[in-house]
Design an enzyme around this catalytic site. Structure first.
Site, PDB file in Angstrom:
ATOM      1  N   ASN A  93     -41.026  12.147   4.854  1.00  0.00           N
ATOM      2  CA  ASN A  93     -40.014  12.596   3.898  1.00  0.00           C
ATOM      3  C   ASN A  93     -38.826  13.055   4.713  1.00  0.00           C
ATOM      4  O   ASN A  93     -38.944  13.985   5.511  1.00  0.00           O
ATOM      5  CB  ASN A  93     -40.575  13.755   3.060  1.00  0.00           C
ATOM      6  CG  ASN A  93     -39.507  14.426   2.206  1.00  0.00           C
ATOM      7  OD1 ASN A  93     -38.517  13.805   1.845  1.00  0.00           O
ATOM      8  ND2 ASN A  93     -39.713  15.689   1.894  1.00  0.00           N
ATOM      9  N   GLU A 136     -23.081  22.310 -17.518  1.00  0.00           N
ATOM     10  CA  GLU A 136     -24.540  22.208 -17.381  1.00  0.00           C
ATOM     11  C   GLU A 136     -25.130  21.361 -18.512  1.00  0.00           C
ATOM     12  O   GLU A 136     -26.048  20.562 -18.304  1.00  0.00           O
ATOM     13  CB  GLU A 136     -25.148  23.624 -17.354  1.00  0.00           C
ATOM     14  CG  GLU A 136     -26.657  23.714 -17.555  1.00  0.00           C
ATOM     15  CD  GLU A 136     -27.475  22.891 -16.560  1.00  0.00           C
ATOM     16  OE1 GLU A 136     -26.905  22.321 -15.613  1.00  0.00           O
ATOM     17  OE2 GLU A 136     -28.698  22.786 -16.770  1.00  0.00           O
TER      18      GLU A 136
END
Ligand code: AGP
Length: 587
Positions: free
Chosen positions: A100, A465
């Site tokens: 990762n 948002e």
């Protein structure tokens, strides 16, 4: 981004354990997956394009092995193909690596090792080839050490070597946690992956390596010297990371918000006062985060301004390093992050530290890199957030910022009282009738291509948002604006029936927002009003409680629900939106 998992221990169904663990990490990446093990002295692997939740465990039942590694991918280098899925191997298929992160010098290493020997387009494959190269002259441990010393970039890796009954993992810049059970160990990107087996963890820090065999042994990556680590007990319950009665994590996490706010504000008084004092003492205080956490920071700017009369600057973390010109030792950077692993945030912190500034973090994942690299860290205690869309973490973070603002003016108890009331009003609001009504609104707008959201003052960040929530889960093109800005250009986008959401709180800017909403209505917009009171201009009215300056906390909740239902009604999976991953560990 990308989930990695490794198991070694007493159980002989290691492949099954790894797959089940990866299914719990699926939120980190879900375009392809793969596993590998040492099966009777030969490397066995299985890779597949698609979601690991669709893996058939029966395919692995006959493979009795006590060690395995696996990966669930969010593509960075190379398309979504079986060849690019992890694990990656050396040409002799003796070494398997899951990774990762991003290896920046992979092209150079590829050239050096012979491009023609590579079967994937990934940066990861060079790690396996490098380890194999050193393995010719060195032990497995030494070969891994030598290989990682060549890597430039960020990584968490788990490596297996056929014939060696142990796993090695290393980290620099990407998360890796060791779960320590009785006669077994787990290596994972995040805790929920192994929570059903153990709650005892060791956090691997940057430039550290762990060897898992009969026990766990930690080493410094650069010197190879042993390191002592502290075993930490995690108080998360396995069920808190499960969907339970809900169809999706997103809905479950939305519904949990009432409890989360209680937990967020239940902080040690001395710690809150200490932070409030640090903000007051600082000369230049900055708030920074990414995506939703960034919008939380913007709401925080308003809370500090309205409540504590203190100016705090916001910059998205990806932009923050540019501010280094303004930073000095008296500056304070407050970073906000759910995962505690976001690469852009870590970079912002680095920029601040270089100038001697202090860093305070507000995170959900205790022990995360951001928490550990801060001078001071507050834990919001929202519990595991698995859906890619951040919901409960966002409202908990806003609650904490509002609480700190009240502490700055010596009104901490009053802050607690206000927020406890907000939590109880959110509890009342989240009833089946409320959800059914919002679902009916979602039905009406689900086929629209565009939606616009307006808000002013502390609800301007909520307009931004709201747009993120709708975009990321339903793929509807949504944009948020400061209510007064529309008439300067974006109003040209409004046509007959365009859904427009308007946040109308009972505050000093209420009339301005109503006026701006009327301007939209006059151009044919279909108005969805989020407000404690109804108004003629609304075509739909989603009633929210009147909670004064805390209105962003209650206003965002119906939009989370609306975004959820639009996604579901469009046949999408809101937990795993396309192209995204829960924790963004690349720049
Ligand atoms: C939120 O719904 C998003 N998926 C995303 O914007 C997220 O908030 C951002 O990536 C920051 O993540 P963090 O809070 O884990 O740092």
């Amino acid at each position: 981004m990308c989930g990695i998992f490794g198991y070694l221990g007493k159980r002989d169904n290691a492949l099954e354990i790894v797959i089940k663990g990866l299914q719990k990490l699926e939120y980190r990446g879900y375009d392809s997956w793969g596993v590998a093990t040492d099966l009777n002295g030969e490397l066995f692997s299985h890779k597949k394009v698609g979601k690991i939740s669709e893996a058939n465990l029966d395919d692995f039942k006959d493979k009795k092995v006590k060690l395995a590694i696996g990966h669930t991918r969010w593509a960075t280098h190379g398309g979504v193909t079986n060849a690019n899925a992890h694990p990656h191997f050396d040409p002799e298929k003796q070494i398997a690596v899951v990774h990762n992160g991003i290896i920046e010098n992979y092209q150079e290493i590829r050239e050096e090792l012979g491009k023609e020997n590579f079967v994937s387009e990934t940066d990861t494959e060079v790690i396996a080839h490098l380890i194999a190269k050193y393995r010719k002259d060195y032990s497995f441990k030494e070969a891994v050490l030598k290989a990682v010393q060549r890597l430039v970039g960020r990584y968490a890796i788990v490596v297996l070597n056929v014939g060696e009954n142990y796993l090695i993992a290393a980290r620099r810049g990407s998360p890796l946690i060791v779960g320590v059970g009785e006669d077994e160990a787990f290596l994972a990107s995040d805790i929920p992956a192994f929570l059903e087996y153990t709650q005892n963890v060791n956090y691997l820090d940057d430039n550290e390596m762990v060897i898992v065999n009969d026990g766990v042994e930690f080493l410094n990556l650069e010197t190879g010297e042993p390191i002592k680590k502290r075993l930490v007990n995690i108080d998360w319950q396995a069920e808190s990371a499960e969907k339970g009665e809900y169809d999706h994590f997103m809905l479950k996490e939305i519904m949990e918000q009432k409890d989360c706010i209680h937990r967020a504000i239940n902080q040690d008084t001395d710690e809150i006062m200490h932070i409030a004092q640090q903000i007051k003492d600082s000369r230049g205080c900055f708030l920074s985060g990414c995506g939703t956490a960034g919008k939380v920071c913007m709401a925080g700017e308003y809370f500090f301004s309205i409540i504590a009369k203190r100016h705090v600057n916001f910059a998205p973390s990806s932009e923050f390093p540019v501010y280094h010109h303004f930073l000095r030792p008296e500056s304070l950077l407050i970073v906000i992050s759910q995962s505690g692993e976001t690469a852009d945030v870590l970079e912002a912190m680095e920029a601040a530290k270089k100038k001697g500034a202090k860093v305070l973090s507000i995170v959900n994942v205790e022990g995360s890199t951001i928490a550990r690299q801060s001078d001071f860290s507050l834990h919001i205690k929202a519990g595991p957030e698995k859906a890619v869309a951040s919901t409960k973490a966002a409202t908990s973070q806003m609650a904490l910022l509002l609480l700190i603002a009240t502490a700055m003016i010596g009104e901490l108890q009053e802050g607690r009282r206000i927020l406890a009331e907000v939590a109880s009003k959110i509890n009342d609001m989240l009833n089946p009738r409320f959800l059914t009504y919002i679902k009916s609104v979602a039905e009406k707008i689900k086929d629209q291509e565009n939606a616009y959201i307006i808000g002013k003052a502390e609800n301007y960040p909520m307009a931004l948002e709201a747009a993120i929530k709708i975009q990321e889960v339903s793929y509807v093109h949504a944009e948020g604006f400061a209510a007064g800005e529309l008439k300067h250009g974006p109003i040209a986008l409004i046509t007959e029936g365009t859904p427009c959401i308007s946040f109308v709180a009972n505050d000093e800017v209420k009339q301005d927002v109503i006026n701006n909403t009327m301007e939209l209505k006059a151009r044919g917009a279909y108005i969805i009003g989020i407000s404690p009171d109804n108004h003629d201009v609304f075509d739909e009215w989603i009633k929210v409680p009147d909670v004064g300056v805390a209105s962003p906390l209650v206003n965002i909740v119906p939009i989370q629900i609306l975004a959820y239902y639009i996604a579901v009604l469009r046949g999408l999976d809101p937990d795993m939106p396309r192209n995204l991953a829960k924790s963004v560990t690349v720049k």
